[in-house]
Enzyme design. Structure first.
Site, PDB file in Angstrom:
ATOM      1  N   GLU A 147       0.981  -1.473  -0.153  1.00 24.33           N
ATOM      2  CA  GLU A 147      -0.134   0.131  -0.331  1.00 24.33           C
ATOM      3  C   GLU A 147       0.886   1.268  -0.023  1.00 24.33           C
ATOM      4  O   GLU A 147       0.508   2.334  -0.775  1.00 24.33           O
ATOM      5  CB  GLU A 147      -0.910  -0.115   1.237  1.00 24.33           C
ATOM      6  CG  GLU A 147      -1.843   1.274   1.235  1.00 24.33           C
ATOM      7  CD  GLU A 147      -2.841   1.428   2.515  1.00 24.33           C
ATOM      8  OE1 GLU A 147      -2.883   0.462   3.050  1.00 24.33           O
ATOM      9  OE2 GLU A 147      -3.567   2.018   2.276  1.00 24.33           O
TER      10      GLU A 147
ATOM     11  N   ASP B 219      -1.116  -5.159   2.890  1.00 20.37           N
ATOM     12  CA  ASP B 219      -1.454  -4.101   3.658  1.00 20.37           C
ATOM     13  C   ASP B 219      -0.782  -3.941   5.060  1.00 20.37           C
ATOM     14  O   ASP B 219      -1.138  -4.708   5.977  1.00 20.37           O
ATOM     15  CB  ASP B 219      -2.924  -4.156   3.911  1.00 20.37           C
ATOM     16  CG  ASP B 219      -3.630  -2.534   4.232  1.00 20.37           C
ATOM     17  OD1 ASP B 219      -4.716  -2.433   4.043  1.00 20.37           O
ATOM     18  OD2 ASP B 219      -2.792  -1.964   4.871  1.00 20.37           O
TER      19      ASP B 219
ATOM     20  N   ILE C  41      -0.892  -2.022   7.626  1.00 16.68           N
ATOM     21  CA  ILE C  41      -1.724  -1.863   8.779  1.00 16.68           C
ATOM     22  C   ILE C  41      -3.383  -1.468   8.222  1.00 16.68           C
ATOM     23  O   ILE C  41      -3.379  -0.273   7.525  1.00 16.68           O
ATOM     24  CB  ILE C  41      -1.273  -0.646   9.610  1.00 16.68           C
ATOM     25  CG1 ILE C  41       0.032  -0.938  10.117  1.00 16.68           C
ATOM     26  CG2 ILE C  41      -2.374  -0.592  10.841  1.00 16.68           C
ATOM     27  CD1 ILE C  41       0.622   0.141  11.368  1.00 16.68           C
ATOM     28  N   ASP C  42      -3.917  -2.335   7.947  1.00 14.67           N
ATOM     29  CA  ASP C  42      -5.410  -2.478   7.521  1.00 14.67           C
ATOM     30  C   ASP C  42      -6.227  -1.853   8.519  1.00 14.67           C
ATOM     31  O   ASP C  42      -6.275  -2.403   9.709  1.00 14.67           O
ATOM     32  CB  ASP C  42      -5.930  -3.447   7.212  1.00 14.67           C
ATOM     33  CG  ASP C  42      -7.155  -3.294   6.121  1.00 14.67           C
ATOM     34  OD1 ASP C  42      -7.523  -2.002   5.706  1.00 14.67           O
ATOM     35  OD2 ASP C  42      -7.979  -4.178   6.216  1.00 14.67           O
TER      36      ASP C  42
ATOM     37  N   THR D 259      -5.973   1.906   9.254  1.00 14.51           N
ATOM     38  CA  THR D 259      -5.064   2.875   9.773  1.00 14.51           C
ATOM     39  C   THR D 259      -5.507   3.986  10.859  1.00 14.51           C
ATOM     40  O   THR D 259      -4.895   4.179  11.770  1.00 14.51           O
ATOM     41  CB  THR D 259      -4.284   3.666   8.777  1.00 14.51           C
ATOM     42  OG1 THR D 259      -3.662   2.522   7.877  1.00 14.51           O
ATOM     43  CG2 THR D 259      -3.544   4.640   9.026  1.00 14.51           C
TER      44      THR D 259
ATOM     45  N   ASP E  15      -6.264  -4.381   0.457  1.00 17.79           N
ATOM     46  CA  ASP E  15      -7.521  -4.624   1.364  1.00 17.79           C
ATOM     47  C   ASP E  15      -8.212  -5.757   1.047  1.00 17.79           C
ATOM     48  O   ASP E  15      -8.770  -6.491   2.006  1.00 17.79           O
ATOM     49  CB  ASP E  15      -8.504  -3.454   1.096  1.00 17.79           C
ATOM     50  CG  ASP E  15      -7.979  -2.092   1.276  1.00 17.79           C
ATOM     51  OD1 ASP E  15      -8.274  -1.038   0.583  1.00 17.79           O
ATOM     52  OD2 ASP E  15      -7.415  -2.037   2.304  1.00 17.79           O
TER      53      ASP E  15
HETATM   54  C1  LIP Z   1      -9.389   0.981   5.330  1.00 14.25           C
HETATM   55  C2  LIP Z   1     -10.359  -0.346   5.112  1.00 14.25           C
HETATM   56  C3  LIP Z   1     -11.728   0.036   5.343  1.00 14.25           C
HETATM   57  C4  LIP Z   1     -12.177   1.420   4.705  1.00 14.25           C
HETATM   58  C5  LIP Z   1     -11.418   2.416   5.203  1.00 14.25           C
HETATM   59  C6  LIP Z   1     -10.011   2.303   4.924  1.00 14.25           C
HETATM   60  P1  LIP Z   1      -6.758   1.648   5.235  1.00 14.25           P
HETATM   61  O1  LIP Z   1      -8.212   0.713   4.938  1.00 14.25           O
HETATM   62  O2  LIP Z   1      -9.844  -1.272   5.551  1.00 14.25           O
HETATM   63  O3  LIP Z   1     -12.466  -0.936   4.901  1.00 14.25           O
HETATM   64  O4  LIP Z   1     -13.639   1.368   4.929  1.00 14.25           O
HETATM   65  O5  LIP Z   1     -11.888   3.905   4.871  1.00 14.25           O
HETATM   66  O6  LIP Z   1      -9.863   2.385   3.514  1.00 14.25           O
HETATM   67  O7  LIP Z   1      -6.998   2.941   4.564  1.00 14.25           O
HETATM   68  O8  LIP Z   1      -6.893   1.816   6.736  1.00 14.25           O
HETATM   69  O9  LIP Z   1      -5.589   0.642   4.968  1.00 14.25           O
END
Ligand code: LIP
Length: 272
Positions: free
Chosen positions: A73, A93, A95-96, A98, A220
């Site tokens: 990412e 990813d 940290i999914d 974030t 994601d």
């Molecule tokens: C997140 C996604 C989540 C979405 C957030 C964000 P990130 O990814 O996992 O589903 O609703 O807006 O995109 O940006 O934390 O890697």
């Protein structure tokens, strides 16, 4: 010519690397993190941990599998080679979730998947705070804590707990909110918890009945999508399309058609 790695071998590497990465993310969270940059909008944040964790993952993968490609990412493909036929590409990813991570909410994960010839064959999602870990291999099932996962058997959309998420762009968020406003009278309830990979893992074990979201990136989707599919969820886009940035829908067989059709009617894959 060495044999290609098995999905199991790739999963073992993914788990080893993800555990070390999650430990780093957790340590940096305890020490205190801050935003270091923003991306698509001023709420689409990047922390020092996002960057440090992705660098750690890529460095580890380079040591373990030096000829593999990566897609992360924060740093994209970096200077890693392109995956040729039969080659492995790692999708990261760091940290999914974030924003959850930045706020200290315990719903954020390291998500790491191995893709061969465009198919995700192994994936791991590890909650940075709780240590909960979901894994899957293509055709090998999805697991958490040694237990094989099975998705919801709910058959009534009106009784379904459905998770979703919102993008960072205000115009897109308005469209997504309109979709949710029209959907919510037809389901048990909606949950917006902020990490797509974890949402798909919870759906994989029936702690959510279904999940959908517009605007997801490959990192994601990769690991969580495999885990959801291996637990019996149908993971698609709308109208026969594959899951992708226009929409990802993960639903158990009995709910798929009613939820798909309602989302299609609401133009859930449309808008800005
Ligand atoms: C997140 C996604 C989540 C979405 C957030 C964000 P990130 O990814 O996992 O589903 O609703 O807006 O995109 O940006 O934390 O890697």
């Amino acid at each position: 010519m060495p044999l290609p790695p098995s999905s199991r071998q790739l999963l073992d590497i993914a788990v080893e690397v993800a555990r070390e990465a999650a430990a780093t993310a957790h340590r940096m969270r305890v020490d205190g993190v801050s935003t270091v940059a923003t991306k698509s909008t001023d709420t689409d944040v990047v922390t020092a941990a996002d960057r440090a964790v992705e660098r750690q993952v890529v460095d580890a993968l380079r040591r373990l599998r030096p000829t593999d490609a990566v897609l992360g990412e924060e740093y994209g493909a970096g200077d890693t080679p392109t995956a040729g036929p039969g080659g492995v590409r790692w999708i990261i990813d760091p940290i999914d979730g974030t924003v959850n991570y930045l706020y200290g909410l315990p719903y954020c994960a390291v998500s790491l998947a191995a893709e061969v010839d465009g198919e995700v064959v192994a994936g791991v999602v590890r909650n940075v705070v709780t240590g909960d870990e979901w894994t899957a291999t293509a055709g090998g099932g999805a697991y958490r804590a040694g237990a094989r996962l099975h998705c919801s058997t709910q058959t009534d959309l009106g009784q379904a707990l459905v998770a979703t998420g919102f993008g960072y762009d205000p115009a897109r968020r308005s469209h997504q909110a309109r979709v949710v406003a029209e959907l919510i009278p037809h389901v048990r309830d909606i949950r917006r918890m902020g990490a797509a990979s974890l949402d798909m893992c919870l759906a994989a074990e029936g702690r959510l009945d279904a999940y959908f979201e517009k605007g997801l990136a490959p990192w994601d989707i990769a690991a969580g999508g495999l885990i959801a599919a291996e637990a019996g969820l149908r993971v698609t886009g709308l109208r026969g399309l594959p899951p992708g940035p226009d929409l990802l829908l993960a639903a158990p067989p009995a709910l798929f058609e009613p939820l798909h059709d309602r989302l299609a009617d609401l133009d859930a894959s449309g808008g800005p």
